[in-house]
Design a protein around this motif. Sequence first.
Motif, short mmCIF file in Angstrom:
data_model
loop_
_atom_site.label_atom_id
_atom_site.label_comp_id
_atom_site.label_asym_id
_atom_site.label_seq_id
_atom_site.Cartn_x
_atom_site.Cartn_y
_atom_site.Cartn_z
N GLU A 113 3.47 -34.65 54.79
CA GLU A 113 3.10 -35.00 56.32
C GLU A 113 1.68 -35.57 56.46
OE1 GLU A 113 3.52 -31.68 58.81
OE2 GLU A 113 6.00 -32.01 58.99
N LYS A 114 0.68 -34.99 55.70
CA LYS A 114 -0.56 -35.31 55.25
C LYS A 114 -0.70 -36.73 54.53
CE LYS A 114 -2.97 -30.80 55.15
NZ LYS A 114 -3.49 -30.15 54.00
N VAL A 115 0.27 -36.93 53.63
CA VAL A 115 -0.03 -38.27 52.90
C VAL A 115 0.69 -39.20 53.81
CG1 VAL A 115 1.35 -39.53 51.10
CG2 VAL A 115 0.45 -37.09 50.53
N THR A 116 1.98 -39.06 54.56
CA THR A 116 2.52 -39.85 55.45
C THR A 116 1.45 -40.50 56.50
OG1 THR A 116 4.53 -38.99 55.19
CG2 THR A 116 4.16 -40.45 57.26
N ALA A 117 0.66 -39.37 57.11
CA ALA A 117 -0.70 -39.65 58.13
C ALA A 117 -1.47 -40.53 57.51
CB ALA A 117 -1.13 -38.33 58.74
N ALA A 118 -1.95 -39.98 56.31
CA ALA A 118 -3.00 -40.96 55.55
C ALA A 118 -2.30 -42.31 55.48
CB ALA A 118 -3.26 -40.25 54.25
N TYR A 119 -0.99 -42.39 54.83
CA TYR A 119 -0.31 -43.66 54.77
C TYR A 119 -0.43 -44.51 55.93
CZ TYR A 119 3.30 -47.18 53.82
OH TYR A 119 4.06 -48.30 53.44
N GLU A 120 -0.01 -44.07 57.15
CA GLU A 120 -0.08 -44.67 58.31
C GLU A 120 -1.56 -45.21 58.63
OE1 GLU A 120 1.92 -42.22 61.24
OE2 GLU A 120 3.84 -42.33 60.42
N LYS A 121 -2.50 -44.17 58.53
CA LYS A 121 -3.77 -44.75 58.82
C LYS A 121 -4.27 -45.76 57.96
CE LYS A 121 -8.41 -42.87 59.49
NZ LYS A 121 -8.91 -43.97 58.85
N ALA A 122 -3.76 -45.62 56.63
CA ALA A 122 -4.13 -46.88 55.72
C ALA A 122 -3.54 -48.17 56.31
CB ALA A 122 -3.60 -46.46 54.15
N ASN A 123 -2.13 -47.95 56.58
CA ASN A 123 -1.68 -48.97 57.28
C ASN A 123 -2.25 -49.74 58.19
OD1 ASN A 123 0.54 -49.27 55.20
ND2 ASN A 123 2.05 -48.12 56.47
N GLN A 124 -2.70 -48.98 59.03
CA GLN A 124 -3.44 -49.18 60.34
C GLN A 124 -4.80 -49.93 59.88
OE1 GLN A 124 -4.06 -45.83 62.82
NE2 GLN A 124 -2.02 -45.90 63.71
N ASP A 125 -5.43 -49.35 58.83
CA ASP A 125 -6.62 -49.74 58.46
C ASP A 125 -6.34 -51.12 57.93
OD1 ASP A 125 -8.20 -47.57 59.22
OD2 ASP A 125 -7.90 -46.68 57.44
N ILE A 126 -5.26 -51.30 57.28
CA ILE A 126 -5.06 -52.60 56.56
C ILE A 126 -4.55 -53.56 57.64
CG2 ILE A 126 -3.22 -53.73 55.21
CD1 ILE A 126 -2.89 -51.13 53.45
N ALA A 127 -3.85 -53.18 58.46
CA ALA A 127 -3.52 -54.22 59.66
C ALA A 127 -5.07 -54.53 60.30
CB ALA A 127 -2.83 -53.66 60.79
#
Length: 387
Positions: A113-127
């Motif tokens: 879940e932490k990795v997923t949240a970090a992944y989603e945040k990373a995606n947001q940062d990438i966007a």
Amino acid sequence: MYGIVLVVILIVMGGAIAYIGDKLGSKVGKRKLSIFGLRPKHTSIIVTIITGILITSSTLAVLAMTSENVRVALFGMEALNKQIRETEFNLNTIQAELDNANQQRQKTVAELEKVTAAYEKANQDIAQSQEQIRALEVTKNTLEEAKTALDAKVATLTEEQSVREADIERLNILTEKLNKGILFVREGQIIFRAGEVITNVVVPYIDNEDKRMHMLSDIVYQANKQILERLAIKEDIEVLWLSQAEFNEATRQLSSLGQKEAVVRIIAAGNIVYGEPVRVQIKLYPNHRIYNQNDFVYSEVVSVEKGDNAEQVVLDFLADVNEKAIAKGILPDPIRRTVGSMTGSQFYDIVNNIENLNGKIEISAYAGDDVNAAGPLRLNVYVKTLN
């Protein structure tokens, strides 16, 4: 069905063995047989016991032969118990491992879940980064376009500077030619007033730039000839001065008028003293029909008496006609603000006609011929008494 058959077989075997044992016991008792020197009674008991043993043995033998579970129960109980204990131990071990695995799974799920949240945040940062990159690219393109425009502007300004420098040099040469052998001061004779029209030409639409430039060059040349004639200079020299930038701009404006005739006026740029170069400007106007021949222009009702200044009446009327025509679109002379022309005889005929009248009269003006914006407006004037 297998169990039922087995029970039936056991019942039948038990009954048969019991029957045989009973028969043997009866025979032993009747015959008073003796085994191992025992008394017949004891022998009968031993036969009965042996019969029971045979029944039990045969039963167990049949069960053992027909059922693996019975064999295990009879001969492998200890091993089974040991296996059960080992199984329970293994089960407990597995359960412990399972609990540990569940804990690890929960930890893994939490980490996931932490990795997923970090992944989603990373995606947001990438966007966001991609959006910023796109914005930066737009800014970059805008800056590049601005740079290109500025480069073009610099090139244009550099070219204009070169043209102006060439104009200054040409003006200096022209001034030197005009001043050679001529002494003049600024307060000398003025030969052209500021805004005075030197030439007024109507030109057709030309869709070729080179031909337009050639046409304007010819008009400028003819204007130079007119100035030479006015100055009574017989030598063919250049006395008219027009900057190259103004000439180029006039060429561009001429193309922007579209498929219409144009009025080209060359006017004095300022008061020109004898001996100076004649600095001029080019003015362009669209040319179109203002009046057709015999079109009504203006009328006015006035009261006159004999002895009045008829000449002033006519002049006031013509001034009103002039303003009416200017408002209609005829280009006026920049100095006198006049648009028309009238012969002296025509003017004094009107004056003489009015001098002999008394009372209210109507003065009407009509176009003497077709008139475009370039003018001039030639009039036919009529006078009519109203009483």
